[in-house]
Design a protein around this motif. Structure first.
Motif, PDB file in Angstrom:
ATOM      1  N   ASP A 207       1.343   5.526  16.960  1.00 32.13           N
ATOM      2  CA  ASP A 207       1.341   4.326  17.931  1.00 32.13           C
ATOM      3  C   ASP A 207       2.502   3.491  17.482  1.00 32.13           C
ATOM      4  O   ASP A 207       3.755   3.458  18.457  1.00 32.13           O
ATOM      5  N   ALA A 208       2.572   2.773  16.490  1.00 31.49           N
ATOM      6  CA  ALA A 208       3.432   1.620  16.288  1.00 31.49           C
ATOM      7  C   ALA A 208       4.799   2.200  16.082  1.00 31.49           C
ATOM      8  O   ALA A 208       5.851   1.454  16.511  1.00 31.49           O
TER       9      ALA A 208
ATOM     10  N   ASP B 263       1.608  -8.028   2.637  1.00 34.82           N
ATOM     11  CA  ASP B 263       0.778  -6.716   3.470  1.00 34.82           C
ATOM     12  C   ASP B 263       0.414  -7.137   4.595  1.00 34.82           C
ATOM     13  O   ASP B 263       0.530  -8.396   5.160  1.00 34.82           O
ATOM     14  N   GLY B 264       0.084  -6.112   5.250  1.00 29.42           N
ATOM     15  CA  GLY B 264      -0.399  -6.426   6.659  1.00 29.42           C
ATOM     16  C   GLY B 264       0.453  -7.383   7.693  1.00 29.42           C
ATOM     17  O   GLY B 264       1.823  -7.234   7.450  1.00 29.42           O
ATOM     18  N   ASP B 265      -0.084  -7.802   8.553  1.00 29.12           N
ATOM     19  CA  ASP B 265       0.568  -8.856   9.521  1.00 29.12           C
ATOM     20  C   ASP B 265       1.222 -10.108   8.917  1.00 29.12           C
ATOM     21  O   ASP B 265       1.960 -10.767   9.669  1.00 29.12           O
TER      22      ASP B 265
ATOM     23  N   ASN C  82       2.912 -10.734  18.358  1.00 30.50           N
ATOM     24  CA  ASN C  82       4.391 -10.225  18.887  1.00 30.50           C
ATOM     25  C   ASN C  82       4.956 -10.918  19.950  1.00 30.50           C
ATOM     26  O   ASN C  82       5.238 -10.659  20.944  1.00 30.50           O
TER      27      ASN C  82
ATOM     28  N   GLY D 149       0.995  -1.306  -0.139  1.00 27.68           N
ATOM     29  CA  GLY D 149      -0.011  -0.084  -0.029  1.00 27.68           C
ATOM     30  C   GLY D 149       0.815   1.354   0.214  1.00 27.68           C
ATOM     31  O   GLY D 149       0.477   2.144  -0.294  1.00 27.68           O
ATOM     32  N   ALA D 150       2.022   1.058   0.413  1.00 28.11           N
ATOM     33  CA  ALA D 150       3.025   2.356   0.307  1.00 28.11           C
ATOM     34  C   ALA D 150       4.103   2.205  -0.508  1.00 28.11           C
ATOM     35  O   ALA D 150       5.088   2.906  -0.499  1.00 28.11           O
TER      36      ALA D 150
ATOM     37  N   VAL E 242       5.108   5.667  -2.234  1.00 31.74           N
ATOM     38  CA  VAL E 242       5.873   6.410  -1.311  1.00 31.74           C
ATOM     39  C   VAL E 242       7.282   5.781  -1.212  1.00 31.74           C
ATOM     40  O   VAL E 242       8.235   6.807  -1.160  1.00 31.74           O
TER      41      VAL E 242
ATOM     42  N   LYS F 145       2.713   9.714  23.792  1.00 28.75           N
ATOM     43  CA  LYS F 145       3.308   8.447  23.768  1.00 28.75           C
ATOM     44  C   LYS F 145       4.930   8.335  24.119  1.00 28.75           C
ATOM     45  O   LYS F 145       5.335   7.758  24.992  1.00 28.75           O
TER      46      LYS F 145
ATOM     47  N   LEU G   4      -2.263   5.071  12.289  1.00 30.34           N
ATOM     48  CA  LEU G   4      -2.073   4.457  13.478  1.00 30.34           C
ATOM     49  C   LEU G   4      -0.477   4.029  13.512  1.00 30.34           C
ATOM     50  O   LEU G   4       0.160   4.135  14.754  1.00 30.34           O
ATOM     51  N   GLY G   5       0.369   3.760  12.434  1.00 31.14           N
ATOM     52  CA  GLY G   5       1.655   3.762  12.453  1.00 31.14           C
ATOM     53  C   GLY G   5       2.174   4.968  13.035  1.00 31.14           C
ATOM     54  O   GLY G   5       3.300   4.830  13.804  1.00 31.14           O
TER      55      GLY G   5
ATOM     56  N   LEU H  26      -8.645   3.363   7.620  1.00 28.58           N
ATOM     57  CA  LEU H  26      -7.259   3.434   7.872  1.00 28.58           C
ATOM     58  C   LEU H  26      -7.128   4.786   9.030  1.00 28.58           C
ATOM     59  O   LEU H  26      -6.490   4.376   9.989  1.00 28.58           O
TER      60      LEU H  26
ATOM     61  N   LYS I 112       4.924 -10.164   9.374  1.00 21.48           N
ATOM     62  CA  LYS I 112       5.351 -10.239  10.645  1.00 21.48           C
ATOM     63  C   LYS I 112       5.550 -11.867  11.090  1.00 21.48           C
ATOM     64  O   LYS I 112       4.906 -12.363  11.859  1.00 21.48           O
TER      65      LYS I 112
HETATM   66  N1  LIG Z   1       5.221  -1.423  17.816  1.00 25.73           N
HETATM   67  C1  LIG Z   1       4.121  -0.788  18.559  1.00 25.73           C
HETATM   68  O1  LIG Z   1       4.207  -0.267  19.621  1.00 25.73           O
HETATM   69  C2  LIG Z   1       2.819  -1.159  17.881  1.00 25.73           C
HETATM   70  C3  LIG Z   1       1.691  -0.395  18.473  1.00 25.73           C
HETATM   71  C4  LIG Z   1       0.529  -0.521  17.891  1.00 25.73           C
HETATM   72  C5  LIG Z   1       0.418  -1.452  16.660  1.00 25.73           C
HETATM   73  N2  LIG Z   1       1.642  -2.000  16.162  1.00 25.73           N
HETATM   74  C6  LIG Z   1       1.399  -3.109  15.097  1.00 25.73           C
HETATM   75  O2  LIG Z   1       1.084  -2.182  14.121  1.00 25.73           O
HETATM   76  C7  LIG Z   1       0.392  -3.036  13.102  1.00 25.73           C
HETATM   77  C8  LIG Z   1      -1.053  -2.282  12.515  1.00 25.73           C
HETATM   78  O3  LIG Z   1      -0.435  -1.097  12.050  1.00 25.73           O
HETATM   79  P1  LIG Z   1      -1.418  -0.313  10.913  1.00 25.73           P
HETATM   80  O4  LIG Z   1      -2.883  -0.212  11.556  1.00 25.73           O
HETATM   81  O5  LIG Z   1      -0.681   0.770  10.119  1.00 25.73           O
HETATM   82  O6  LIG Z   1      -1.732  -1.528   9.915  1.00 25.73           O
HETATM   83  P2  LIG Z   1      -0.767  -2.382   8.700  1.00 25.73           P
HETATM   84  O7  LIG Z   1       0.702  -1.947   8.772  1.00 25.73           O
HETATM   85  O8  LIG Z   1      -1.276  -3.394   8.134  1.00 25.73           O
HETATM   86  O9  LIG Z   1      -1.215  -1.266   7.547  1.00 25.73           O
HETATM   87  C9  LIG Z   1      -2.643  -1.247   6.978  1.00 25.73           C
HETATM   88  C10 LIG Z   1      -2.932  -1.257   5.606  1.00 25.73           C
HETATM   89  O10 LIG Z   1      -2.411   0.141   5.038  1.00 25.73           O
HETATM   90  C11 LIG Z   1      -1.954  -0.053   3.816  1.00 25.73           C
HETATM   91  N3  LIG Z   1      -1.069   1.194   3.716  1.00 25.73           N
HETATM   92  C12 LIG Z   1       0.018   1.626   4.295  1.00 25.73           C
HETATM   93  N4  LIG Z   1       0.373   2.773   3.602  1.00 25.73           N
HETATM   94  C13 LIG Z   1      -0.481   3.151   2.799  1.00 25.73           C
HETATM   95  C14 LIG Z   1      -0.975   4.404   2.051  1.00 25.73           C
HETATM   96  N5  LIG Z   1       0.072   5.330   2.214  1.00 25.73           N
HETATM   97  N6  LIG Z   1      -2.066   4.552   1.369  1.00 25.73           N
HETATM   98  C15 LIG Z   1      -2.861   3.506   1.086  1.00 25.73           C
HETATM   99  N7  LIG Z   1      -2.802   2.182   2.236  1.00 25.73           N
HETATM  100  C16 LIG Z   1      -1.465   2.236   2.775  1.00 25.73           C
HETATM  101  C17 LIG Z   1      -1.036  -1.104   3.977  1.00 25.73           C
HETATM  102  O11 LIG Z   1      -0.691  -1.715   2.731  1.00 25.73           O
HETATM  103  C18 LIG Z   1      -2.030  -2.260   4.891  1.00 25.73           C
HETATM  104  O12 LIG Z   1      -2.895  -2.764   3.830  1.00 25.73           O
HETATM  105  C19 LIG Z   1       0.059  -4.344  13.891  1.00 25.73           C
HETATM  106  O13 LIG Z   1       0.878  -5.356  13.312  1.00 25.73           O
HETATM  107  C20 LIG Z   1       0.383  -4.174  15.172  1.00 25.73           C
HETATM  108  O14 LIG Z   1       0.757  -5.359  15.871  1.00 25.73           O
HETATM  109  C21 LIG Z   1       2.841  -1.833  16.968  1.00 25.73           C
END
Ligand SMILES: NC(=O)c1ccc[n+]([C@@H]2O[C@H](COP(=O)([O-])OP(=O)(O)OC[C@H]3O[C@@H](n4cnc5c(N)ncnc54)[C@H](O)[C@@H]3O)[C@@H](O)[C@H]2O)c1
Ligand SMILES: [Zn+2]
Length: 342
Positions: free
Chosen positions: A130-131, A65-67, A145, A39-40, A43, A213, A126-127, A170, A70
């Motif tokens: 948070d992540a 893609d996605g999880d 994890n 999805g990125a 970019v 955070k 979310l990334g 998203l 991992k």
């Molecule tokens: N390390 C941490 O502290 C922490 C905290 C929260 C979540 N997480 C982890 O983060 C993950 C979830 O993150 P997420 O919600 O970002 O999900 P994700 O990383 O699975 O991404 C979600 C979707 O967004 C798409 N995408 C990415 N960039 C895009 C863009 N620019 N345009 C359109 N689509 C795009 C991706 O291809 C994917 O299909 C989980 O694995 C979770 O365990 C980690």
């Protein structure tokens, strides 16, 4: 451009347009291995061009893609790829995409040659909020994890323009965690969501949520005391997420409604109705889907936040003031009732 420092070797850059993730250049670096989410992809291509124009060799690999990324098998094939490229101690791994790819890239970088530099370009909300903040990396094995290490990236790059264009579902995922940051530690962030007519100001939301955070985590890097307040909405939310098979953000929103009700009876919290209205305005659910209540209860009981003295939940005294409290089964029942589970 906003810069938030994590420590002497780690920073978060929040701006508009894609800043070169490698500025200022590090003379000893010879190459970058860029791991991108599908999805990125666009970019990531721009990022690779920017790195190359700075004189550093860069190779791009689009990952599952996605999880799905991992996973141990994906890690194994990625290590082989790094070996083929001859990625050395002074080179850099870059993760471009959402939380899944940054969790993965952080883990790979932390284990390759016992640790090489890693940079995250966070493209989901979310990334970004948070992540990419807090130093947790991970792979899944049976559970989420189960494999991982703590390691801060040297830099996180967040392009607000890109985040503004994300699809609705998203954005909702990220909003749940961003407004949670406001609920637990930043009442101005709650007001910002409240004042927003339609979409809130993303620059403000991201910067403020990241600050919350960073502050909580820097007080408590390896998770014991205060970091637990980041789990606001997650104790009951996680039970619903697993039992109902809904997304994490939706489950956290429902979990916050439940935790708000528990906060009312345990901490005199008076903002439960406002919290619920705010979540609804963001398009997030505030009642649970139909689930097996016993399964949810069991999941809450098995929650990793349970220790010898009982179940500890993050609760609110007020917007911006969170604390961790031991709760009884009756308290949990009040929370479950608030989300329609009786
Ligand atoms: N390390 C941490 O502290 C922490 C905290 C929260 C979540 N997480 C982890 O983060 C993950 C979830 O993150 P997420 O919600 O970002 O999900 P994700 O990383 O699975 O991404 C979600 C979707 O967004 C798409 N995408 C990415 N960039 C895009 C863009 N620019 N345009 C359109 N689509 C795009 C991706 O291809 C994917 O299909 C989980 O694995 C979770 O365990 C980690
Ligand atoms: Zn969460």
């Amino acid at each position: 451009m906003e810069q938030i420092l994590i420590n002497e070797t780690s920073e978060i850059l929040i701006g508009r347009g894609t800043p070169d993730p490698f500025l200022p250049p590090r003379a000893s670096r010879t190459q970058a291995a860029v791991l991108a989410q599908p999805g990125a992809g666009d970019v990531a291509k721009r990022t690779v061009r920017a790195i190359r124009s700075g004189g550093t060799h860069a190779t791009l690999k689009v990952m599952p893609d996605g999880d799905a990324v991992k996973a141990m098998q994906v890690a194994a094939s990625t290590y082989e790829w790094l070996a083929d490229l001859n990625v050395g101690r002074h080179d850099t791994i870059v993760g471009v995409g959402g939380g899944a790819i940054t969790d993965f890239a952080g883990f790979i970088a932390g284990t390759w040659l016992r640790g090489v530099e890693v940079v995250y370009q966070s493209t989901t909300l979310l990334g970004a909020v948070d992540a990419s903040v807090g130093g947790k990396t991970g792979l899944n094995l049976r559970g989420k994890n189960l494999i991982g290490l703590f390691r801060h990236p040297s830099r996180v790059v967040i392009d607000i323009n890109g985040i503004e264009q994300l699809p609705e579902h998203l954005l909702r995922e990220g909003f749940a965690e961003a407004i949670k940051a406001g609920f637990i530690a930043d009442p101005d962030l709650v007001d910002l969501f409240d004042r927003a007519d339609g979409q809130p100001d993303f620059a403000q939301v991201i910067t403020r949520a990241v600050r919350v955070k960073v502050d909580v985590v820097s007080a408590d890097f390896r998770e014991s005391g205060r970091r637990g307040i980041l789990n606001y909405g997650h104790t009951i939310g996680h039970g619903i997420e697993v039992a109902a098979g809904i997304s994490h953000g939706e489950a956290v929103a429902i979990g916050m409604v439940a935790a708000g009700a528990v906060s009312e009876i345990r901490c005199g919290f008076r903002g439960a109705a406002r919290q619920r209205a705010l979540l609804e305005r963001l398009g997030l659910p505030v009642v649970s889907p139909v689930v097996d209540l016993e399964v949810v209860r069991r999941l809450i009981g098995l929650d990793k936040k349970r220790d010898a003295e009982g179940l500890r939940m993050a609760l609110l005294e007020d917007f911006g003031r969170a604390k961790l409290e031991y709760v009884t089964d009756d308290d949990v029942s009040v929370g479950l009732a608030a989300i329609g589970l009786v």
